[in-house]
Design an enzyme around this catalytic site. Sequence first.
Site, PDB file in Angstrom:
ATOM      1  N   ARG A 153       1.978  10.002  -2.517  1.00 12.78           N
ATOM      2  CA  ARG A 153       1.547  10.336  -4.107  1.00 12.78           C
ATOM      3  C   ARG A 153       0.266  11.413  -3.794  1.00 12.78           C
ATOM      4  O   ARG A 153      -0.411  11.004  -2.830  1.00 12.78           O
ATOM      5  CB  ARG A 153       1.824   9.545  -4.926  1.00 12.78           C
ATOM      6  CG  ARG A 153       2.342   8.881  -5.800  1.00 12.78           C
ATOM      7  CD  ARG A 153       2.611   8.772  -7.414  1.00 12.78           C
ATOM      8  NE  ARG A 153       1.232   7.689  -7.111  1.00 12.78           N
ATOM      9  CZ  ARG A 153       1.018   7.345  -8.351  1.00 12.78           C
ATOM     10  NH1 ARG A 153       0.776   7.470  -9.692  1.00 12.78           N
ATOM     11  NH2 ARG A 153       0.121   6.148  -8.147  1.00 12.78           N
TER      12      ARG A 153
ATOM     13  N   SER B 194      -2.045   1.002   1.235  1.00 13.48           N
ATOM     14  CA  SER B 194      -1.313  -0.768   0.981  1.00 13.48           C
ATOM     15  C   SER B 194      -0.779  -1.711   1.769  1.00 13.48           C
ATOM     16  O   SER B 194      -0.168  -1.577   2.088  1.00 13.48           O
ATOM     17  CB  SER B 194      -0.153  -0.306  -0.307  1.00 13.48           C
ATOM     18  OG  SER B 194      -0.730   0.174  -1.358  1.00 13.48           O
TER      19      SER B 194
ATOM     20  N   ASP C 286      -4.478  -1.927  -3.675  1.00 17.78           N
ATOM     21  CA  ASP C 286      -3.300  -1.178  -4.905  1.00 17.78           C
ATOM     22  C   ASP C 286      -3.934  -2.391  -6.421  1.00 17.78           C
ATOM     23  O   ASP C 286      -4.400  -2.574  -6.996  1.00 17.78           O
ATOM     24  CB  ASP C 286      -1.946  -0.948  -5.038  1.00 17.78           C
ATOM     25  CG  ASP C 286      -1.493  -3.161  -4.595  1.00 17.78           C
ATOM     26  OD1 ASP C 286      -2.435  -3.315  -3.782  1.00 17.78           O
ATOM     27  OD2 ASP C 286      -0.552  -2.795  -5.135  1.00 17.78           O
TER      28      ASP C 286
END
Length: 1030
Positions: A656, A717, A771
């Site tokens: 993203r 991540s 995250d």
Amino acid sequence: MGSRSTRPKSPSGQFGGADRRDQRRNLGAEERGGRYVDQWWGPSPSNPPVLGPMTVVGQSCLLHNRRGSVTILHRSDSMDSSWSMEIDNRFPSRHHSHHHGSSHTTPIQRALRSLCIPLERLHIMKGHMMQDMCKGLSRQTHAQAKVRMLPTYVCSTPNGTEKGNFLVVELCQNQVRTLLVTLYGDGNMSPQMMYKIFDMPESIMQGEGEALFDFIAQCVSQFLAETTTSDTSSSEERLPLGFVFPFTCRQTQLDKAELLSWSKGFSCSGVVGKDVVQMLQSAINKQEVGGNGEGGRWLSSWRGWKSSQFAPGQLSHVEVVALMNDTVGTMMTCCTEGRPCEIAMVADKGSNCCFMAEAYLVETAEETSGRMCVNTEWGCFGDDGSLNDIFTPYDESVDEESSNPGEKRFEKLVGTLYLGEIVRHALIALTAEKALFTGTDIAVLKEKGVFTIQHVLDIINNEDGTTDVKRVLEVLGLQPSERDCGRVQQICRAVVGRAATLHAVGLAAILSYMCQTRDMETLMVNVGVDGELYKGYSRFEEILQSVSRLLSPECLATLLPSRDGSGRGAAMVTAVALRLAAQRRAVNEVLGPLRLTHADLEKVQALMRQEMERGLGKHTNATASVRMLPTYVSHTPNGTERGDFLALDLGGTNFRVLVVHVTEEGISMASEIYVIPAAIMRGTGEGLFDHIIDCIVDFQTKQNLMTQALPLGFTFSFPCQQVGLDKALLLTWTKGFTASGCVGQDVVQLLRDAAQRKQHSGLQVVALLNDTVGTMMSCGYDDPKCEIGLIVGTGTNACYMEEMRNVGTVEGDQGRMCINMEWGAFGDNGCLDHIFTHFDRVVDETTINPGKQRFEKLISGMYLGEIVRQILLVMTEKQLLFQGRPTSKLQTRNIFQTKFLSTIELNGLALRQIRTILNELELDASFEDSVLLREVCQAVSLRAAQLCAAGLAAVVEKMRENRGLDRLSVSVGVDGTLYKLHPCFSHNLQKTLKDLAPNCDVSFHLSEDGSGKGAALVAAVACRTASGGQ
């Protein structure tokens, strides 16, 4: 003779004499006497159809034809004009009322009309009863409800596997009945029964309570002395006893019930408000079989008393395990293998009904899973005045003459104790109007109780004209004419037909309630029925079926005749209680290791604190299972951040890119998702990061951002060793990535190099994070007290703001730094082995990383479904589930998804929906299987929440001690599907945290896009602090 005793005659089930015979008359007998339109309303028009009794329901009639079947006849349906006119006269377009002064009707017609109830009124009555049922079940309104809805703590019906010897004691009107019932596990088709009946002196019924229970214990003593051998009686094995106690009680357990009030002629002192089960058990415990102690004074002088050769104290093995009334017993005796019965109705001297309700709706009981039998005690329905409009003058007279005027109004309309009295008052009134017994002496009718239900039944069940009616009336001392006989028969049929109709209204209310609360379109259910009215009135069953179907067309009830509900049924209740108790012990043995005590959780909390200290230590970090990685995020948002920021989120096959606008009015975002092809994931590092830059350029072009150099936060991540806010070395790839030339390299520099190759000079990477940190920062923008981040989803992790002086792995003592705990690996050093169960070890051994991420494997959504599956396999093997028959699907790894736990644990989810889930797994689940499955899921998810809370308690207590506070107030930003979607996880976590960290006030905020919005806020805070903002 004080008692009557019988012994078994054959192994076919004919014990204690024959089973009580079904006394119902055949429904096919022809009606006689065509002189009346129906047997209720006097002379007919010319040439009417030959009809039997008619029950008026609004603009329709229930007609019994010559063959005995019931049809619904509406106005204008196949009627000649004279018959239609007669119907019109009887169906005034008004609400039900009594017009005794009308000049157009005769006294007999007015009397009969007053005993009829229109269909609209029946519907209203059904609605009122359902409302009262809901009031009775609610904790807030129970005390005001007239339909008491008492929990019985009977939570299951027989499944046919029950076996063993069971003792039953039934307290009757003026007798004590003792039974010994043997069940063979054969579907309860052929129980063996022996019984003995003891007459009870009236002095005991109205004496001291202790004497009553001593008398009952004496009866048990003599019965066992006569029916068991010395070998049996000296056995150490306990003999379970079911106690049928037909009085209103407040039951708090199956074997604990306080008497609320006496009735039926009993008024023993010292019992109301006491636990009657304990009183009986105490009397049994002190009883000496065959002894000459004080307790034997009631039976010793009787001809029925037989002294036994047993030694004193041999009743000590008798244990009262269940108390019930005869209605519950009726339901249980109608259950056989493959044919559950979930409603029972007793239409006797009194009237009552019970049914299996969803347990979570029974707010007056502790039980919340499965179902529980509720004793409606509907006899008091209408005591609030809701039945006043259907009470006739005859009903009012009966009520006034009763021992409890104004109470049990419904029961006084339907109970056989009162029906003869209603008829008697109707006959007196009609005689006064010169409609009956003209010129004859009716003094006998002035005597209360002279007209019994047996007289009524003999009159209405007569199918051969009025000969038998005349005989019955003459035996009573009356001198009836032919016309008197016909009219008396009409009145009797009207009174009893109304009683049957009102029973049907109550049944319809229960049927519709069950259908609605089970969220079913159609309900098919078996109804056990017993009682004098059911057995004695040949049309009772037909009216009950027809009217209940008319009022509840969505329900199909099958009526089953009960066989000795207060005896055999009581044994069933007792047997089921023992079966469930044995099952409960076995279930507790399986689930016990997953149930953590407060001490267990305190130990986990202490171990987490210990591992946190090791992870923060410069010299112990390398061997700590909780890594406590510094993130170089030193501040949380304070609300003054402003500007536009880019964010990247790389954590899987989708990537993203976001632009986040932080203004005084708040935060707005735009984003786009890009796919990373498998070839790029497994290619070279340069190829991967070049692709990421291409995606960024595409996004900036679409958003008209190419001319701006925006600060960028990068959520990456994957496991990294962070050495600066914008510098992190990749430790290893996961999630299918294998791009070469990246492990050991600075991820941020790899991105910068790609930008340079692509000649994208406007890229300004200021922060890299995971995250969990993004989750904390995302919530921190709205709440400055948010200093903890928590992820509970597919995996689990936490971060928090630690004092720099405690971070031994980073230089400097001033301020704070966010620590990425990586607590999923907690326990990898063996410190949690004591709470690992067999199921956890099996799941761990089948993962791709056995022995690693052990704390995560107890908590996160990736593993909980598999833990449940392993438990189900063991329970099936132990014959606790699915009849011991597992399916191939159940033996398939990961077939039981964690989302099933969330669905199954939804409060109020109908158990049939749980069965639907199990059917998808090709499991033929019973109702009890569904209840047990929910319990398994609850045990697994509760443990996960509690362990998560124990870890969090270690964090908040450390923060409180770090800051030297007596009380800490802090917020936690949370993300993850397990926390967000599971119906109980968040509540259980917060409750446990409060117990483990009582000096910390902790608030929870759901994170919105921690990996996107959070990454931008890390960049925003970095820019603010770099420019000197505080």
